[in-house]
Design an enzyme around this catalytic site. Sequence first.
Site, PDB file in Angstrom:
ATOM      1  NE  ARG A  84      -9.016  -6.672   1.410  1.00 44.43           N
ATOM      2  CZ  ARG A  84      -9.301  -7.619   1.455  1.00 44.43           C
ATOM      3  NH1 ARG A  84     -10.729  -7.728   2.338  1.00 44.43           N
ATOM      4  NH2 ARG A  84      -9.287  -8.145   0.651  1.00 44.43           N
ATOM      5  CG  ASN A 177       5.625  -9.642   4.837  1.00 44.86           C
ATOM      6  OD1 ASN A 177       5.497 -10.282   3.593  1.00 44.86           O
ATOM      7  ND2 ASN A 177       4.913 -10.357   5.644  1.00 44.86           N
ATOM      8  CB  ALA A 178       9.501 -10.127   0.210  1.00 43.38           C
ATOM      9  NE  ARG A 188      -3.219  -1.381  -6.584  1.00 41.39           N
ATOM     10  CZ  ARG A 188      -4.888  -1.241  -6.557  1.00 41.39           C
ATOM     11  NH1 ARG A 188      -5.169  -0.375  -7.562  1.00 41.39           N
ATOM     12  NH2 ARG A 188      -5.840  -1.218  -5.671  1.00 41.39           N
TER      13      ARG A 188
HETATM   14  C1  LIG Z   1      -6.495  -2.660 -11.745  1.00 43.18           C
HETATM   15  C2  LIG Z   1      -7.832  -3.185 -10.369  1.00 43.18           C
HETATM   16  C3  LIG Z   1      -8.789  -2.326 -10.265  1.00 43.18           C
HETATM   17  C4  LIG Z   1      -9.841  -2.816  -9.418  1.00 43.18           C
HETATM   18  N1  LIG Z   1     -10.930  -1.933  -9.445  1.00 43.18           N
HETATM   19  C5  LIG Z   1     -11.915  -2.654  -8.141  1.00 43.18           C
HETATM   20  C6  LIG Z   1     -12.867  -1.695  -7.672  1.00 43.18           C
HETATM   21  O1  LIG Z   1     -13.857  -0.889  -9.272  1.00 43.18           O
HETATM   22  N2  LIG Z   1     -13.876  -1.316  -7.236  1.00 43.18           N
HETATM   23  C7  LIG Z   1     -13.367  -2.006  -5.998  1.00 43.18           C
HETATM   24  O2  LIG Z   1     -13.846  -2.107  -4.981  1.00 43.18           O
HETATM   25  N3  LIG Z   1     -11.434  -2.303  -5.763  1.00 43.18           N
HETATM   26  C8  LIG Z   1     -10.833  -2.636  -6.789  1.00 43.18           C
HETATM   27  N4  LIG Z   1      -9.448  -3.312  -6.806  1.00 43.18           N
HETATM   28  C9  LIG Z   1      -9.416  -3.639  -5.885  1.00 43.18           C
HETATM   29  C10 LIG Z   1      -9.151  -4.833  -5.895  1.00 43.18           C
HETATM   30  O3  LIG Z   1     -10.307  -5.309  -6.053  1.00 43.18           O
HETATM   31  C11 LIG Z   1      -8.516  -5.224  -4.889  1.00 43.18           C
HETATM   32  O4  LIG Z   1      -8.915  -4.845  -2.892  1.00 43.18           O
HETATM   33  C12 LIG Z   1      -7.092  -5.038  -4.539  1.00 43.18           C
HETATM   34  O5  LIG Z   1      -6.277  -5.411  -5.127  1.00 43.18           O
HETATM   35  C13 LIG Z   1      -6.198  -5.595  -3.309  1.00 43.18           C
HETATM   36  O6  LIG Z   1      -6.071  -6.690  -3.469  1.00 43.18           O
HETATM   37  P1  LIG Z   1      -6.194  -8.094  -2.074  1.00 43.18           P
HETATM   38  O7  LIG Z   1      -7.811  -8.699  -1.945  1.00 43.18           O
HETATM   39  O8  LIG Z   1      -5.904  -9.451  -3.283  1.00 43.18           O
HETATM   40  O9  LIG Z   1      -4.918  -7.685  -1.686  1.00 43.18           O
HETATM   41  P2  LIG Z   1      -5.221  -7.629   0.325  1.00 43.18           P
HETATM   42  O10 LIG Z   1      -6.093  -6.629   0.951  1.00 43.18           O
HETATM   43  O11 LIG Z   1      -3.427  -7.231   0.825  1.00 43.18           O
HETATM   44  O12 LIG Z   1      -5.501  -9.476   0.406  1.00 43.18           O
HETATM   45  C14 LIG Z   1      -4.167 -10.546  -0.041  1.00 43.18           C
HETATM   46  C15 LIG Z   1      -4.961 -12.067  -0.834  1.00 43.18           C
HETATM   47  O13 LIG Z   1      -5.866 -12.398   0.856  1.00 43.18           O
HETATM   48  C16 LIG Z   1      -6.693 -12.887   0.964  1.00 43.18           C
HETATM   49  N5  LIG Z   1      -7.983 -12.474   1.404  1.00 43.18           N
HETATM   50  C17 LIG Z   1      -8.409 -10.812   1.919  1.00 43.18           C
HETATM   51  N6  LIG Z   1      -8.791 -10.842   2.603  1.00 43.18           N
HETATM   52  C18 LIG Z   1      -9.585 -11.842   2.495  1.00 43.18           C
HETATM   53  C19 LIG Z   1     -11.164 -11.793   2.895  1.00 43.18           C
HETATM   54  N7  LIG Z   1     -11.123 -10.882   3.500  1.00 43.18           N
HETATM   55  N8  LIG Z   1     -11.510 -12.883   2.587  1.00 43.18           N
HETATM   56  C20 LIG Z   1     -11.296 -13.993   2.174  1.00 43.18           C
HETATM   57  N9  LIG Z   1      -9.419 -14.058   0.853  1.00 43.18           N
HETATM   58  C21 LIG Z   1      -9.356 -12.974   1.952  1.00 43.18           C
HETATM   59  C22 LIG Z   1      -6.761 -13.139  -0.787  1.00 43.18           C
HETATM   60  O14 LIG Z   1      -6.362 -14.237  -0.783  1.00 43.18           O
HETATM   61  C23 LIG Z   1      -6.016 -12.030  -1.356  1.00 43.18           C
HETATM   62  O15 LIG Z   1      -6.120 -12.068  -2.481  1.00 43.18           O
HETATM   63  C24 LIG Z   1      -8.936  -3.145  -8.643  1.00 43.18           C
HETATM   64  C25 LIG Z   1      -8.088  -3.045  -8.189  1.00 43.18           C
HETATM   65  C26 LIG Z   1      -7.187  -3.466  -9.212  1.00 43.18           C
HETATM   66  C27 LIG Z   1      -5.332  -3.632 -10.128  1.00 43.18           C
END
Ligand SMILES: Cc1cc2nc3c(=O)[nH]c(=O)nc-3n(C[C@H](O)[C@H](O)[C@H](O)COP(=O)(O)OP(=O)(O)OC[C@H]3O[C@@H](n4cnc5c(N)ncnc54)[C@H](O)[C@@H]3O)c2cc1C
Length: 227
Positions: A84, A177-178, A188
Amino acid sequence: MMEQFEPIPGGVLGLHDQRGMDMDVVSAARISFNYIPGTEIRKEDKELIRYLIQNSHGSPFEHNMFRWYVEAPIFVFREWHRHRVGWSYNEMSGRYTKLEKRFYVPASDAVRQRVGKPGRYTYETHPMGERVQYMLQANYDDAWRDYENLLAMNVAPEQARLVLPVATFSKMWATCNARSLMHFLSLRTHPTAQAEIRAYADQMEKLFAKFMPVTHKCWVEAGRKPV
Ligand SMILES: Cc1cc2nc3c(=O)[nH]c(=O)nc-3n(C[C@H](O)[C@H](O)[C@H](O)COP(=O)(O)OP(=O)(O)OC[C@H]3O[C@@H](n4cnc5c(N)ncnc54)[C@H](O)[C@@H]3O)c2cc1C
């Protein structure tokens, strides 16, 4: 389109536009000291990028842009759209357009079976890959026939599509972005990521390394973690 690839059978990954380079990271960081550097990257600039990554100073990596064009099955988009922060998306609509008759069929040697216990799975090639391909294709043919029948009955396209599988191809623009790209790649390209999205991510990493080689190298050496 600058570059275009086929990460999975039938899929498309294109880098449509790219702005910014390693020196933009340096100039973003050095504004702290009221200093605007030149365009030539020096040894101390590389050290600065390494320092920023190792110490999670992420914002200097946001002053650039990678605009991706993606054609992938809906189940890949569902994983992708979980990213996101620092991503912008626009996807083709199943409401305003008729979807295309395009479904993901893995190569026969890419059909997997899980081996091992929960949490410690490994994957091996399934011995009946061609049979699986046949079953998938038969299912897709049936689904497509029903989709067209529902459209012919004047069912609204957004409801007619309910019969289509998550293997149906969709199209999107995805811009990041990067910093957000490194976050995406850290998750991923990991061996535990699903192979289909990993195929896209692996190709994206090659392009990231091509356009921002110092940032990419420092990120890899720092353990491929989010910055
Ligand atoms: C191998 C693998 C298996 C997965 N399996 C599942 C699954 O079974 N079910 C499932 O639902 N998802 C699953 N996911 C998705 C995972 O839970 C993440 O939603 C997804 O990888 C995106 O990561 P992110 O939230 O860190 O990224 P982004 O949404 O880009 O967020 C980047 C960073 O911003 C911060 N951030 C973003 N939003 C918030 C917030 N609301 N509150 C606080 N900090 C925030 C955090 O530090 C986050 O790491 C899986 C992902 C992977 C890679």
